[in-house]
Every structure is written in C-alpha cells, then in structure tokens.
Design a protein around this motif. Sequence first.
Motif, PDB file in Angstrom:
ATOM      1  N   LEU A   1       0.806  -1.202   0.000  1.00  0.00           N
ATOM      2  CA  LEU A   1       0.000   0.000   0.000  1.00  0.00           C
ATOM      3  C   LEU A   1       0.847   1.262   0.000  1.00  0.00           C
ATOM      4  N   GLU A   2       2.000   1.204   0.635  1.00  0.00           N
ATOM      5  CA  GLU A   2       2.815   2.401   0.782  1.00  0.00           C
ATOM      6  C   GLU A   2       3.523   2.792  -0.511  1.00  0.00           C
ATOM      7  N   ASN A   3       3.705   1.854  -1.415  1.00  0.00           N
ATOM      8  CA  ASN A   3       4.481   2.154  -2.619  1.00  0.00           C
ATOM      9  C   ASN A   3       3.639   2.042  -3.889  1.00  0.00           C
ATOM     10  N   ALA A   4       3.153   0.829  -4.179  1.00  0.00           N
ATOM     11  CA  ALA A   4       2.452   0.600  -5.443  1.00  0.00           C
ATOM     12  C   ALA A   4       1.179   1.431  -5.534  1.00  0.00           C
ATOM     13  N   PHE A   5       0.322   1.318  -4.528  1.00  0.00           N
ATOM     14  CA  PHE A   5      -0.957   2.022  -4.566  1.00  0.00           C
ATOM     15  C   PHE A   5      -0.750   3.535  -4.541  1.00  0.00           C
ATOM     16  N   ARG A   6       0.070   3.997  -3.623  1.00  0.00           N
ATOM     17  CA  ARG A   6       0.313   5.436  -3.539  1.00  0.00           C
ATOM     18  C   ARG A   6       0.975   5.965  -4.812  1.00  0.00           C
ATOM     19  N   GLY A   7       1.863   5.158  -5.407  1.00  0.00           N
ATOM     20  CA  GLY A   7       2.509   5.584  -6.648  1.00  0.00           C
ATOM     21  C   GLY A   7       1.511   5.766  -7.768  1.00  0.00           C
ATOM     22  N   LYS A   8       0.536   4.868  -7.888  1.00  0.00           N
ATOM     23  CA  LYS A   8      -0.475   5.000  -8.936  1.00  0.00           C
ATOM     24  C   LYS A   8      -1.334   6.244  -8.726  1.00  0.00           C
ATOM     25  N   ILE A   9      -1.743   6.468  -7.491  1.00  0.00           N
ATOM     26  CA  ILE A   9      -2.579   7.635  -7.214  1.00  0.00           C
ATOM     27  C   ILE A   9      -1.812   8.923  -7.478  1.00  0.00           C
ATOM     28  N   ASP A  10      -0.585   8.994  -7.004  1.00  0.00           N
ATOM     29  CA  ASP A  10       0.208  10.218  -7.186  1.00  0.00           C
ATOM     30  C   ASP A  10       0.484  10.491  -8.663  1.00  0.00           C
ATOM     31  N   ALA A  11       0.809   9.441  -9.414  1.00  0.00           N
ATOM     32  CA  ALA A  11       1.100   9.635 -10.837  1.00  0.00           C
ATOM     33  C   ALA A  11      -0.124  10.172 -11.575  1.00  0.00           C
ATOM     34  N   ALA A  12      -1.276   9.565 -11.324  1.00  0.00           N
ATOM     35  CA  ALA A  12      -2.496  10.038 -11.991  1.00  0.00           C
ATOM     36  C   ALA A  12      -2.849  11.452 -11.544  1.00  0.00           C
ATOM     37  N   TYR A  13      -2.631  11.761 -10.264  1.00  0.00           N
ATOM     38  CA  TYR A  13      -2.963  13.097  -9.745  1.00  0.00           C
ATOM     39  C   TYR A  13      -2.085  14.178 -10.392  1.00  0.00           C
ATOM     40  N   PHE A  14      -0.780  13.972 -10.404  1.00  0.00           N
ATOM     41  CA  PHE A  14       0.117  14.988 -10.932  1.00  0.00           C
ATOM     42  C   PHE A  14      -0.092  15.207 -12.435  1.00  0.00           C
ATOM     43  N   GLU A  15      -0.256  14.135 -13.171  1.00  0.00           N
ATOM     44  CA  GLU A  15      -0.392  14.276 -14.618  1.00  0.00           C
ATOM     45  C   GLU A  15      -1.720  14.925 -15.007  1.00  0.00           C
ATOM     46  N   THR A  16      -2.797  14.528 -14.347  1.00  0.00           N
ATOM     47  CA  THR A  16      -4.102  15.110 -14.665  1.00  0.00           C
ATOM     48  C   THR A  16      -4.160  16.581 -14.272  1.00  0.00           C
ATOM     49  N   SER A  17      -3.671  16.906 -13.072  1.00  0.00           N
ATOM     50  CA  SER A  17      -3.719  18.291 -12.610  1.00  0.00           C
ATOM     51  C   SER A  17      -2.835  19.186 -13.470  1.00  0.00           C
ATOM     52  N   LYS A  18      -1.688  18.693 -13.846  1.00  0.00           N
ATOM     53  CA  LYS A  18      -0.793  19.492 -14.689  1.00  0.00           C
ATOM     54  C   LYS A  18      -1.445  19.784 -16.040  1.00  0.00           C
ATOM     55  N   TYR A  19      -2.090  18.797 -16.611  1.00  0.00           N
ATOM     56  CA  TYR A  19      -2.752  19.006 -17.899  1.00  0.00           C
ATOM     57  C   TYR A  19      -3.882  20.024 -17.766  1.00  0.00           C
ATOM     58  N   LEU A  20      -4.653  19.957 -16.695  1.00  0.00           N
ATOM     59  CA  LEU A  20      -5.758  20.898 -16.496  1.00  0.00           C
ATOM     60  C   LEU A  20      -5.238  22.327 -16.337  1.00  0.00           C
ATOM     61  N   LEU A  21      -4.200  22.523 -15.544  1.00  0.00           N
ATOM     62  CA  LEU A  21      -3.653  23.871 -15.361  1.00  0.00           C
ATOM     63  C   LEU A  21      -3.074  24.417 -16.662  1.00  0.00           C
ATOM     64  N   ASP A  22      -2.466  23.553 -17.449  1.00  0.00           N
ATOM     65  CA  ASP A  22      -1.953  24.011 -18.744  1.00  0.00           C
ATOM     66  C   ASP A  22      -3.087  24.491 -19.649  1.00  0.00           C
ATOM     67  N   VAL A  23      -4.192  23.779 -19.642  1.00  0.00           N
ATOM     68  CA  VAL A  23      -5.333  24.186 -20.462  1.00  0.00           C
ATOM     69  C   VAL A  23      -5.884  25.528 -19.984  1.00  0.00           C
ATOM     70  N   LEU A  24      -6.007  25.705 -18.672  1.00  0.00           N
ATOM     71  CA  LEU A  24      -6.554  26.954 -18.140  1.00  0.00           C
ATOM     72  C   LEU A  24      -5.633  28.140 -18.421  1.00  0.00           C
ATOM     73  N   ASN A  25      -4.331  27.940 -18.325  1.00  0.00           N
ATOM     74  CA  ASN A  25      -3.394  29.055 -18.512  1.00  0.00           C
ATOM     75  C   ASN A  25      -3.173  29.396 -19.984  1.00  0.00           C
ATOM     76  N   LYS A  26      -3.109  28.380 -20.816  1.00  0.00           N
ATOM     77  CA  LYS A  26      -2.793  28.626 -22.223  1.00  0.00           C
ATOM     78  C   LYS A  26      -4.034  28.905 -23.060  1.00  0.00           C
ATOM     79  N   LYS A  27      -5.064  28.154 -22.850  1.00  0.00           N
ATOM     80  CA  LYS A  27      -6.249  28.308 -23.688  1.00  0.00           C
ATOM     81  C   LYS A  27      -7.195  29.375 -23.162  1.00  0.00           C
ATOM     82  N   TYR A  28      -7.296  29.495 -21.840  1.00  0.00           N
ATOM     83  CA  TYR A  28      -8.261  30.422 -21.244  1.00  0.00           C
ATOM     84  C   TYR A  28      -7.598  31.584 -20.500  1.00  0.00           C
TER      85      TYR A  28
END
Length: 895
Positions: free
Chosen positions: A476-503
Amino acid sequence: MATPDQKSPNVLLQNLCCRILGRSEADVAQQFQYAVRVIGSNFAPTVERDEFLVAEKIKKERLQLCCVICSSVAERCALDSLLLRQAADAPAELPGPRHTVGTELGQRGEQRHQQYGRVRPEWPDPAATVSPAGPHHTPGVGDCLRQQLGSRLAWTLTANQPSSQTTTSKGLPNTVSRNVTRPRREGDASGAGEVTEAALVRDIVYVFQGIDGKHVKMDSVENRYKVEAKANLSKSLRDTTVRLAELGWLHNKIRKYTDQRSLDRSFGLVGQSFCAALHQELKEYYRLLSVLHSQLQLEDDQGVNLGLESSLTLRRLLVWTYDPKIRLKTLAALVDHCQGRKGGELASAVHAYTKTGDPYVRSLVQHILSLVSHPVLSFLYRWIYDGELEDTYHEFFVASDPAVKTDRLWQDKYTLRRSMIPSFITMDQSRKVLLIGKSINFLHQVCHDQTPTTKMIAVTKSADSPQDAADLFTDLENAFRGKIDAAYFETSKYLLDVLNKKYSLLDHMQAVRRYLLLGQGDFIRHLMDLLKPELVRPATTLYQHNLTGILETAVRATNAQFDSPEILKRLDVRLLEVSPGDTGWDVFSLDYHVDGPIATVFTRECMSHYLRVFNFLWRAKRMEYILTDIRKGHMCNAKLLRNMPEFSGVLHHCHILASEMVHFIHQMQYYITFEVLECSWDELWNKVQQAQDLDHIIAAHEVFLDTIISRCLLDADSRALLNQLRAVFDQIIELQNTQDAIYRAALEELQRRLQFEEKKKQNEVEGRWGVTAAEEEEENRRIQEFRESIPKMCSQLRILAHFYQVLAGPGPHWCVPAVDRCHQNRCGAAVPGAADDQLRREPALPELQAGLQRALRGPRAKAAGVPGLPRAAWLPRVSPPVSPGATCAGDCRSR
C-alpha cells in the motif's frame, strides 16, 4: 451389420464427437482426445456445493442406516432364537446341518445388506475380546454355536456378557461394554437415561451444521446449544460437548448473516463480496464436515470400535476443530463488527481486523479484505482513469450530485463521503482521487477538451481481479500510492496548462488586480477626472451608456489600451442599487465579466467581494481626489485674498485642517496599497505559481480575498472602525463644502470691494467726489457684516476640526489648539490668561451651536450596496454624537 471395430468404445466416442460438433474426424481430433481423457480419468467423489443438500443427504443416509440396523437386529434376534431351539433339539454329534443353516442365514443377511448398498463390516473376533465371567457360563452348546455362527452375528450372543479386562497401555479399552456400544451410534442408549459418547459424537457432527441432535439442541432463550438435562452424562463429557457445540453456534451466526444479506440488493457490491467471502469460508468448513461424516460412515460400515486410534471421539473432535473454530470466531467477530455497514465503511471494518498479532487470523482477514475491497478498487480505478462514476448503491467515497449544473461542477457536483473512505486509504489520497476524476470531468464538460485519458495519464493499470487487490494490499505504501500520485500529478498538470494557455487564467487575475483593485493608476485617475461632471449629479439622472462611453475614452487615453481585447471587452460599468439622496459617486462601480472555466475561480461570491473592495477603494480614492482639489483651492485663492487681512485666519485654519486630513488619507492609502494589496497579491501570485491543482489556486484566491476584506475593515469584526472611517470621509466632504462656501463668500466680498474701489477711481477721474457719505457708510456696514461672519466660519471649521480629532483617534492633536491660537491671534478675540484646554471647556456661543446643527445636517456619503446583497452588509455610516467639550470660547464678538 457393423464390423467389430465400429463397435469399439473409441470409435463410438469419436462418432459421438463428430455428430455433436458437426465436423469431420480430422477436425474433432483435439476434442476426441479430451473426451478420452475425461472418460479415462479417476475423479474424486463429488462434493456437494450446497450445504443444505449435504445436510439433507446426511439425514437420508442416517434414516436408511437406522432402517437397515433395525431390520438386522430383528432378523438376528429371530435367528438367535431359532438356532437356540435347534441346538436344544438336535444331537451334539451332528454339527454339520447346524453349520449349514448358520451359513445360509449369514448369506441371507449379507444379501440383505447388499440390497441396501451397505458394505459388510469386518467386526473383530469376539473370542479375542470376550472372556466368560458369569456364574452360569459353561462351555458346550453356547461356544459351539458361537463358532458356528461366525463373526457377523457373534455380537448378538455376547452383548450381555460381563467384562473383566482393563485398559491397555495405549489407552485402548478392551471391555466388552466399550466395544459393543459402537453399533449404537444412532443414539440408542445402552441403559435407561445413559448417553454414550458415540451418540454424542453423532449429535455433535449434526450440531456443526446447525442441526439439532437427539441430545444436543439449541436453547432459544439462552441462544446457545445445550445438552439435555435428563441425559445421564459425566461432567467432562458434558463440558466437552458444550465446547464443541460452540462451533455450531458460530456457524449459525455467520449463516444467518449471509442468508439475510445475500438477497438484499441495497447491500451493494462490497456487501455482496463480503457475503461471497463468508460463503467461501463456509464451503471450506463444510468440506471438513463432509470428511467427519465420511469417517463416521466408514466406522459404521467397517465396525471400528470406539477405542481404536482411528475412531472419532469428542476429544479428537476438539483437537481437529481447533483451527476451524478460530476461523469461525474471526468470521463471527467480523459479522458483528460489520452490522449496519456497507461500501467503503464495510471495507474499513474488515481492514481494522488485520491489525492483529496472530498471523493465522491476519492471513484470513487479509484474504477476506482482498475480496471485499475489489469492488472499491474497481470503482476507484474507473474513476481516476475514465472519470466515470457508477455507484448505484452509494458505496464509493466519491459522491455525485446530478442536480448541480455545469457552472458549479468543480465546487458542488462531486464531494467526499467521509464515512465511506476505507481506512487503508488516507485522507490525502482520497482528496487526490476526488481531484483526479473531477479534473477529467471538468476538462470534458466545462473546458470542452475531449483529449483521451490515455494521453494525460501514462499508467492505466486497474484491479482486474481480487488477486490484483490482494497484491495491492501487500504494498500500500508504494504501489498504490505511486499509482494515485502519478495520476494526480499528470491530470492536474494538464488541467492547469489548459486553463493558462487556452483560457488565460493568469492574465485575467492580473486584469482584476489592475481594474477592480485600482492597480492601474493612470487609468483610474483619468477616469475619475472624466466622470466628475457626471457623478456629482443625482444617481437617478445617470445613464449607463454614457458612463460606458466615458470608460472607453479613459481606456483609449491611458496605458490600458495595450491590454488584450479579450480583457478589455470584459470591463464594464455597473450601477448599484439607488437610495434616496444618492449621487453618482455612491452608485458607480466597475465590473469584470467572467464565464466558462474562469468562472470556477472567479465565482459570484468572489466577484461580490471584489465589488465591496472596489467601492471602498473608490471612496478612499475620491477622498484623495477631494483633498487634492482643496489644496489646489488653497494655492489659487491664497494670492487673491491677500487684500483681505482679516480673512487670513480662516485661510490658515482651512490649510491646517486640510493638511491634517491629507496626512491621514496618505497614511491610509499607503497602508491599503502596500501593506494590504501588494503584500497579499505577492503571496497569491507565489501560491498560484506553485499550485499543483486547481483547488490550490481556488484556495489561494479565497485566502487573498479574505485577507483584503479583513484588512480593509470590511469584515464584521471591524464594523466600528469602518463606521469611524466613513465618518472621517464624511468630514472631508463636509470640509470641501464648507471651504467652497467660505471661498465663495470671500470672493464675492473681494469682488464687491474691488468694484467699490473701481467706482471710486472712476468718479475721481470724472472730477467728482469718489464716494458720498451715504455710499461710504453703506460700504463700511457691509464690510462690518462680513467681518462679523468670519467667526461663524471659524466656528464651522472648529466643529469640523473637533469631529476630525474625535474620529481620527489617538495621535498628534495639534489641529484644534492651532485653530484656537490662530483664531485668537488673527481675529483679535483672545481671552487674557486662558489656556487652550480652558478655552475648549467654555460654553458654546449661539453661533457655534448653529454651526454644529448645520454640520450635522451636512451631506453624508451613502454606503454603496451590491445588488443581490442586503444594504446592511455595507454597514450604515453613523455620525458621532456631539461631544460636550466641542465648544469655542475664541469666537469674535462685537465689541
């Protein structure tokens, strides 16, 4: 006629495969080989999957066994009596016929047993275990008959023989009574009220399945299995039986829970997985029961004595059921702990039992947890990788409100169910899970960005089976947390890029700072100059299109013209709610329109706060603008009024009071501009640059607004200070009006004097007297009236100075004493030997009281209200009461 080869099993089987599949022999070769292996294999006996069928089968076999044994006993008794009669009548030297009859009857009994499908038991030789001990035992006819009947029927003749042997060194009882009770496993007591251990073993096996035995039954009052009180048992057997019966009570508890919940659809997928895990454990338990039942059946068929090492006893059952009892106890504890729970809360309840030091129990609970948490992890992975939420029974810790519209999607549509967050998922991880799926839906529905999720997130591994869930729990400390963190950082980064560049989110934030928080100084100053002729008019006479045209003029004439057209088209004029007596200054406001994804950050509540701050800053800016006009008036009129020396005191008074107010306003402007706006904006900008998701930006923006609201005295805790500050603003406006009236009167007097002098010179040029006595007397009378009005002007200024001193709070109170001194020195109304404080405590003159009333009736700036908000939110201005010490003893009196 078919050849012999065509009748062979292989040929027939191959033809059958071809006919079933409808193919040629070459095409069904693989299926034919598989069928041959199936037919030639030696499968183990089928284990019934349904425990109810197992119980019914055991009952049926028990009933058949009772029938067989009863019929056998009746037949043996008849044979015994028949043989005894024949032995008494026949001569002793003719054993042949008797042996023939016994053999024939024995074969008949064997045939009867074969008819019921029973295997002939191999009972031990009675001669090796029975020794004659009775007083009437004599060798002869009885022994010969026993030898002639054989081992199958010998026990019927020796059942009543007394025992004289003891237990062997291995603990195997060799007494006749111990050996002959085994066939009474059906519960037949050897004596009145006596229950044998064999009968108890039989009952206990049934109790293990939740079925009442003959002597061990469920007590509904005490909710436990009890041995009948009338049963004649030793204390050790009774205690052992009760201990074993606990297994049946645990089984009933678990079975009752699964039966109730399995049919309840509202229990959800997690609950059904929990019931399936319990069924799986009960299935293993039923396998144990089937083995025990088979052992009993085998012993009955083969005639194994109770005293042998391979036979079933209560003590052996106690040892063999030790581990199953621990498992059932653990399952029963889980059932109690999970009552009334569902979804993630149920998974948390199961996970709580993994924190134990017993590795056996921990492995059991972890296995159950892997099954229970599989639906939760399926929900989770589908949410973070696809943004889909199909939670029919509200089991997942992310909740969706379908009634929320798109414009409030980020704030209100998706929330966390804290009670459904599994304990093996931390609050930070659950927040990230919520943000991941919310970001995906925000991109699709609000930003209209249909980019596939696979391009946002590199890893898309889900829990396809309970085994994946089990593997996940091991790390739980590595595999599960790694999956959640990876999805969180990549999704949030993409959303902020869209808001800053497109809007252009950051550009809009800076635009709000420049226009609504008055950061664009040249634009605000020029706009105020252009709006002054319009805003001094009553609010009801204003037209928004006129003000909008002035706004566009101010934009084109300043550096604001270089902003993006996307920003400038959002800038607009807004007129607030009009109250009686309001001027244009009270209702004018700038507005900035936001929509789409930008409205997620600049919500309606945020824009309302911006309007409140703008009105406060606009009013403070107006005070600075008014004081600037006052200073301009001082500079322009000082030269014009040099020819009126009696008026110099009033001018000096105005100059001192205006300087004090300018100092106050400059200090306040410095505080608002640098201590509040600039510092707060710098913190906001740093947080926005370091934000990892949209929630961080929204939170930083809300903190920024709360900070400037509180530091600009617009919150509820600063109500008194805000009222005091607004009263100061009113005094500044009153000073402007008073000074304008004084200057107007002074300029009119100056104009009359200049006209009188001009007329005098004109008459002298024409050769006439400059003035007549009547004209000179009239001029002197008018000048005297003007001089008498000067103390009234000073009184008004002293009232304003006093109010300002009271409202401005602690500080260098030099304004009123300076006015007193100038009043004494310039107006010639000094009171000999009186100090400044004594002067301020003297009674007020009627002229001063009249001036105070006029000051109280002076124009008050009204608090601007925001449409949609109550006027009370803008804190009504309260003018301070007149202090008893606000008196003047330095007014000029006629002497």
